[in-house]
Design an enzyme around this catalytic site. Sequence first.
Site, mmCIF file in Angstrom:
data_model
loop_
_atom_site.group_PDB
_atom_site.id
_atom_site.type_symbol
_atom_site.label_atom_id
_atom_site.label_comp_id
_atom_site.label_asym_id
_atom_site.label_seq_id
_atom_site.Cartn_x
_atom_site.Cartn_y
_atom_site.Cartn_z
ATOM 1 N N LYS A 75 4.143 0.880 9.568
ATOM 2 C CA LYS A 75 4.334 2.135 8.832
ATOM 3 C C LYS A 75 3.727 3.305 9.588
ATOM 4 C CE LYS A 75 2.870 0.200 5.022
ATOM 5 N NZ LYS A 75 2.307 0.033 3.685
ATOM 6 N N GLU A 95 0.869 -1.172 0.000
ATOM 7 C CA GLU A 95 0.000 0.000 0.000
ATOM 8 C C GLU A 95 0.911 1.228 0.000
ATOM 9 O OE1 GLU A 95 -2.732 0.213 3.301
ATOM 10 O OE2 GLU A 95 -3.449 2.178 2.658
ATOM 11 N N ARG A 145 4.400 -12.505 10.296
ATOM 12 C CA ARG A 145 5.193 -11.350 9.886
ATOM 13 C C ARG A 145 6.518 -11.318 10.636
ATOM 14 N NH1 ARG A 145 3.255 -6.159 9.829
ATOM 15 N NH2 ARG A 145 1.335 -6.886 8.920
#
Length: 559
Positions: free
Chosen positions: A267, A32, A257
């Site tokens: 982020k 993204e 992850r």
Amino acid sequence: MKSDKTDFIREIINNDLKEGRYKKIHTRFPPEPNGYLHIGHAKAICLNFDIAEEYGGKCNLRFDDTNPTKEELEYVDAIKQDIKWLGYDWEEREYYASDYFEKLYDMAVDLIKKGKAYVCELSPEQIREYRGTLTEPGKESPYRNRPIEENLRLFKEMRDGKYPDGAMVLRAKIDMASPNLNMRDPVMYRIVHTSHHRTGDKWCIYPTYDWAHGQCDSIEGITHSICTLEFQDHRPLYDWFIEQLGIHHPRQIEFARLNLTYTVMSKRRLLELVEGGYVQGWDDPRMPTLSGMRRRGYPPAAIRKFCRNIGVAKTESVVDIELLEHFVREELNKTAERRMAVLNPLKVVIINYPEDKTEELEAINNPEDTSAGIRKIPFSKVIYIEKDDFMENPVPEFYRLAPGREVRLRYAYFIKCVDVIKDKNGDIVELHCAYDPATKGGNAPDGRKVKATLHWVSAKHCTIGEVHLYEHLFIKEDPLDTSGPGDFKDNINPNSLRILKNCRLEPSLSDVKAGTVFQFERLGYFCVDPDTKGNCPVFNRTVSLKDEWEKIKKRKIKE
Ligand code: ATP
Ligand code: MG
């Protein structure tokens, strides 16, 4: 084709190939564009591109640009640069979810026609309220059973801009009593009157991740849609949309992850650090971003090896940052040329060396790589050594220079300290030493030994540079571990950056290219910063020489 490597993902792929579910493997990396890529993304990039390569398949780059309020072109460009730098190539397959807005719209119309989606006018709060909880079923929206024609008209009017933000949404009609909350009539479209960095003002309705992602995967012919564990509970929804539409069905696979000690990875938090001025930007060498690591001097090959080494698993864990540093050292040891630099200079006068003489001594550029050749370094009467390499009253374990003691100067001579010169405050300002001309090159013909070899630079010939030393950005192994009211920013390490302005560098370091990494003998690896101006080079310490990894591994095995 089957991969040589194995893990649970490759097992699934092998099985899919064996059973003929897919013939060719096609993966994608779907960032993204709302921030810069970090080392966690590197894990996903390596996984997706490596798998494609191992199976003779393809990997697409697809920007998941469905949220115009947080996304920017700057991020798109940075993401592309970082993936290339990491060593991967998506060829001509650069896609954007926004490329498919029209198709996604048509698919939504298709679902409405099938009686599988409806326009709902509940407010976001009401939708949340109606959704129920893990222990209680949800409640059906009063708009759930609108006639198909009305849904089609309203959805078209939503698209045409007839309604303000938040007035209504399009929802899938699934099951308000499902034990999986994601299946309780999830939202597919929201009204957002915001320009998009690619589609401009063409759209005022934007698809949700859940609605867009699987359909984009399907449109691109993706076979394995690899994502992180938090999407596990979304998989039934991923499958439901595709089954209702009767389109190509990719398999979603979730993996854990990457988490690293002393590192925040989201982020959102990294953006907070940038916007709050806690770091100097996304590419600050203390950041876990790929651009920060590039600026710090991490070689992409080291990051790839690290990602392959940690592998993939189904359960969350935290990887020691020392393991990443271990791969960085291993790579740089092979590739970085050696140089001498003195970070905290102490002047040394060699009293018995001729006043105006300069000798050119030969130094090896890289003992691990003979093709790197040799260079000449000038030696003269006044040199600098590291302040730390001298002790007036040496403690028992200290073997370096001290009054009356002899040490070796790397590639040069043995010197012995004969006098310590101090200023009126009693601080040492220079040392007087005597050299032994017979020890040229670093060995005594009579076979006498010294216990230390020091790096040095010639005062007359050296260049002045700035060196940035880094520590972990956070003082806690888990930066999110905060006691009291604060947040992760309270765990920022106040000593994470130390700037040394008057470092003395051997003359060959006066003209260096940004991004080049050198090993400064005895000190670590240092990368030329792009902000280097004129004749004062700036070096970022990539990593020190001391590898803590083996020690940590042993401790872990014992535990
Ligand atoms: P963040 O939580 O840091 O904002 P994200 O998952 O929202 O990350 P995306 O740009 O949506 O960021 O992620 C692109 C791809 O990278 C996704 O497939 C995602 O699963 C993967 N990814 C993101 N963070 C990690 C991580 N820490 N470890 C492994 N893969 C990750
Ligand atoms: Mg995301």
